[in-house]
Design a protein around this motif. Structure first.
Motif, PDB file in Angstrom:
ATOM      1  N   ASP A 138       0.814  -1.220   0.000  1.00  0.00           N
ATOM      2  CA  ASP A 138       0.000   0.000   0.000  1.00  0.00           C
ATOM      3  C   ASP A 138       0.850   1.274   0.000  1.00  0.00           C
ATOM      4  OD1 ASP A 138      -2.645   1.377   0.704  1.00  0.00           O
ATOM      5  OD2 ASP A 138      -1.359   1.971   2.375  1.00  0.00           O
ATOM      6  N   ASN A 194      -0.919   2.581 -12.733  1.00  0.00           N
ATOM      7  CA  ASN A 194      -2.286   2.653 -12.181  1.00  0.00           C
ATOM      8  C   ASN A 194      -2.325   3.460 -10.899  1.00  0.00           C
ATOM      9  OD1 ASN A 194      -3.739   1.325 -14.064  1.00  0.00           O
ATOM     10  ND2 ASN A 194      -3.371  -0.716 -13.188  1.00  0.00           N
ATOM     11  N   ALA A 195      -1.279   3.268 -10.085  1.00  0.00           N
ATOM     12  CA  ALA A 195      -1.235   4.014  -8.810  1.00  0.00           C
ATOM     13  C   ALA A 195      -1.188   5.515  -9.082  1.00  0.00           C
ATOM     14  CB  ALA A 195      -0.018   3.582  -7.994  1.00  0.00           C
ATOM     15  N   LYS A 225       1.480  -1.607 -12.660  1.00  0.00           N
ATOM     16  CA  LYS A 225       0.871  -1.416 -11.331  1.00  0.00           C
ATOM     17  C   LYS A 225       1.135   0.017 -10.832  1.00  0.00           C
ATOM     18  CE  LYS A 225       1.354  -3.973  -6.967  1.00  0.00           C
ATOM     19  NZ  LYS A 225       0.126  -3.941  -6.283  1.00  0.00           N
ATOM     20  N   LYS A 242      -2.332   6.963 -11.742  1.00  0.00           N
ATOM     21  CA  LYS A 242      -3.650   7.334 -12.281  1.00  0.00           C
ATOM     22  C   LYS A 242      -4.602   7.589 -11.110  1.00  0.00           C
ATOM     23  CE  LYS A 242      -4.474   5.136 -16.462  1.00  0.00           C
ATOM     24  NZ  LYS A 242      -4.879   3.919 -17.130  1.00  0.00           N
ATOM     25  N   THR A 243      -4.580   6.650 -10.144  1.00  0.00           N
ATOM     26  CA  THR A 243      -5.455   6.800  -8.974  1.00  0.00           C
ATOM     27  C   THR A 243      -5.126   8.089  -8.226  1.00  0.00           C
ATOM     28  OG1 THR A 243      -5.402   4.408  -8.785  1.00  0.00           O
ATOM     29  CG2 THR A 243      -6.255   5.589  -6.873  1.00  0.00           C
ATOM     30  N   ALA A 244      -3.845   8.413  -8.157  1.00  0.00           N
ATOM     31  CA  ALA A 244      -3.444   9.634  -7.437  1.00  0.00           C
ATOM     32  C   ALA A 244      -3.678  10.883  -8.280  1.00  0.00           C
ATOM     33  CB  ALA A 244      -1.982   9.550  -7.031  1.00  0.00           C
ATOM     34  N   ASN A 245      -4.143  10.669  -9.518  1.00  0.00           N
ATOM     35  CA  ASN A 245      -4.458  11.786 -10.404  1.00  0.00           C
ATOM     36  C   ASN A 245      -3.240  12.627 -10.799  1.00  0.00           C
ATOM     37  OD1 ASN A 245      -6.586  12.583 -11.796  1.00  0.00           O
ATOM     38  ND2 ASN A 245      -7.631  13.670 -10.128  1.00  0.00           N
ATOM     39  N   ARG A 303       0.655   4.179  -2.801  1.00  0.00           N
ATOM     40  CA  ARG A 303      -0.057   5.413  -2.441  1.00  0.00           C
ATOM     41  C   ARG A 303       0.869   6.595  -2.180  1.00  0.00           C
ATOM     42  NH1 ARG A 303      -2.997   6.525   1.633  1.00  0.00           N
ATOM     43  NH2 ARG A 303      -2.058   4.957   2.977  1.00  0.00           N
TER      44      ARG A 303
END
Ligand code: NDP
Length: 523
Positions: free
Chosen positions: A49, A93-94, A90, A96-99, A53
């Motif tokens: 994580d 994607n992280a 991976k 992308k999630t964090a913008n 993150r």
């Protein structure tokens, strides 16, 4: 002043016929002092994580702001079997999630990302890692410099540090001036004994200058600003003591519950999660004496002096100094939320505290008799981090005939979240014929005259590790001092015959157990 010339200036001010000259500081020089050496950043536990993150988004942001060395390498390792491409996907994607994904820049960044599966308990696995790092060092010309970031459960810190050492990865100077650093995340042990034991293991292969004990809280701009505010201004220091200050409140409140970290939180609880590290750092920054120089060891010396003065709690009268709570069901932002004991992965009879408020006294000349109220909890009414300096009331009120005896005392707030600000409340005359007072607040918002890049806490700590600057990292004596204070409290809470009596339930979305008022009444 305009923002495009990227300079910061202090406005001219005419004071008693003199003016203060503009002080110009280029913004770039505030972002970083120098560039780190080329190096490899090896993340152990890269399937987890924290890596997705925090660490990789921070590295990518540093890259975007030209804060990473050139060249650099990121090597992820963990037990999970992943190819380089799978790891890159991976991490993409992280981001992308964090913008924060920028496709063009990602392409270049990702070429420096590698992955190697390891078995934490197997020396041959670490020797294979050492061989791969040597090859990658040559391919990317990173000079044999390495940061090992332990993003693994704390139970693996000791053995992993030993494996790295046995595989020769803690050795410095293999190539000319090459360095090796190890980064350890909190928690540093579970109590005093385990903290000492962990330190002993780290020191088997790494020397103190190679060890970085992270507390990312310290790297927040507004937390760092506490020292600037206190010691770069002459007007506050003379009143920063028991003569003028009635009490200090340090609050770190969250609206979030335990989220996905049930396993960790059940073992830690709020005292280990927040007090042993972040709250103690905020206490030290508020209470410490001025160091002679803004230099890592002198600043850390002064912090440790504060920890030495903390008055131990009398364990027989713990209730006079400490309130522990655990959240029940309630409403946050209009949504119903479950009780702690009903969260996934939590023991339905759990006694882990999710809230604590403690009244701390420092036995020294500056602070004798001034209570410091430290409060932190989950599922509280608002996400808020601030330090409130409550000054004493005026010694004599000349307005008592018209206004009565009570005049609200001055209050200084150092806001860390959500408002990054400093605000001072004082009394003024309310306009009109009648004599009336009103409290007004003078605010400084931290970002108000700054439009340049701001480093997030993880970006700042990663940069400082690469630069070898220990200022924002814990030193072992500080860790041990804080555990010396907390360990007897934890023991008392965890071994007492009726721990549920010490643990008071509170409704989610409130400010914690009602009983906290009693703690502030008694001196
Ligand atoms: P995770 O629980 O996500 O674990 C990280 C990796 O360690 C996993 O991907 C897994 O990789 C490996 N791992 C997990 N459990 C075990 C086990 N029992 N035995 C062997 N390997 C295991 O941790 P986080 O990423 O959340 O945190 C890493 C460290 O950072 C911890 O020490 C945590 O306390 C600290 N921390 C985390 C924060 C966060 O926000 N997440 C904040 C502050 C500190 P694999 O199975 O592939 O080996």
């Amino acid at each position: 002043m305009n923002n495009t010339d990227k300079t910061q200036s202090i406005d001219n001010a005419a004071i008693a016929g003199t003016s203060v000259p503009d002080l110009e500081i280029p913004f770039e020089s505030c972002v970083r002092d120098k560039n780190p050496d080329p190096c490899a950043i090896v993340i152990v536990g890269a399937s987890g994580d924290l890596t997705a993150r925090k660490i990789v988004p921070a590295l990518f942001n540093l890259y975007l702001n030209e804060g990473l060395p050139d060249p650099f390498l990121v090597v992820g390792c963990a037990r999970t079997k992943l190819s380089n491409q799978e790891f890159r996907d991976k991490m993409k994607n992280a981001l992308k999630t964090a913008n924060i994904l920028d496709d063009q820049k990602w392409q270049d960044f990702s070429e420096s990302l590698y992955y190697q599966a390891i078995d934490y308990g197997e020396l041959p696995s670490f020797k294979a890692l050492a061989r791969s790092l040597r090859e990658l060092d040559i391919k990317h010309d990173t000079g044999g410099n390495r940061v090992f970031y332990l993003a693994i459960p704390p139970s693996l810190y000791k053995s992993t540090a030993q494996m790295l050492g046995k595989a020769g990865l803690s050795t410095e100077g293999e190539k000319k001036n090459s360095w090796a650093k190890i980064v350890v995340e909190k928690p540093f042990g579970r109590d005093l004994d385990t903290a000492i034991d962990l330190d002993r293991s780290l020191h088997e292969h790494f020397q103190e200058h190679q060890i970085f004990r992270i507390d990312h809280y310290l790297a927040k701009e507004t937390v760092q600003n506490i020292l600037m505010f206190r010691f770069a201004n002459a007007i506050f220091e003379p009143i920063w003591n028991r003569q003028y200050i009635d009490h200090v409140s340090i609050t770190a409140a969250e609206t979030l519950g335990v989220e996905h970290r049930a396993g960790y939180y059940e073992q830690a609880g709020v005292l280990r999660d927040m007090f042993q590290n972040h709250m103690m750092q905020l206490l030290a920054l508020t209470a410490m004496d001025p160091p002679s120089l803004f230099e890592a060891d002198r600043v850390r010396d002064e912090k440790v002096k504060v920890y030495r003065t903390i008055r131990p709690f009398p364990t027989a009268d713990l209730k006079d100094y400490l309130v522990l709570g655990q959240y029940g069901a309630g409403t946050i932002d209009g949504k119903r939320v479950p009780a702690y004991r009903d969260e996934p992965g939590i023991n339905p009879e759990s006694l882990a505290p999710t809230f604590a408020m403690m009244k701390v006294f420092l036995d020294n000349w500056r602070w004798q008799g001034v209570p410091f109220y430290l409060t932190s909890g989950k599922r509280l009414a608002k996400k808020l981090t601030e330090i409130v300096i409550q000054f004493k009331e005026v010694p004599h009120s000349m307005f008592r005939r018209t206004l009565g005896e009570e005049i609200a005392a001055n209050r200084l707030i150092l806001g860390i979240y959500p408002d990054e600000k400093i605000s001072l409340t004082f009394q003024t005359k309310n306009p009109g014929a009648r004599v009336c007072l009103r409290s007004v607040t003078m605010d400084f918002h931290y970002n108000q005259s700054y439009t340049g890049p701001v480093l997030d806490a993880y970006e700042k700590v990663l940069l400082d590790v690469m630069l070898g600057d220990h200022m924002l990292f814990w030193r072992q004596d500080g860790v041990e001092r804080c555990w010396s204070f907390l360990t007897p409290i934890l023991k008392e809470c965890e071994t007492c015959k009726a721990p549920s009596e010490l643990l008071i339930p509170y409704e989610s979305g409130t400010w914690g157990p009602n009983i906290i008022r009693d703690l502030t009444k008694k001196r």
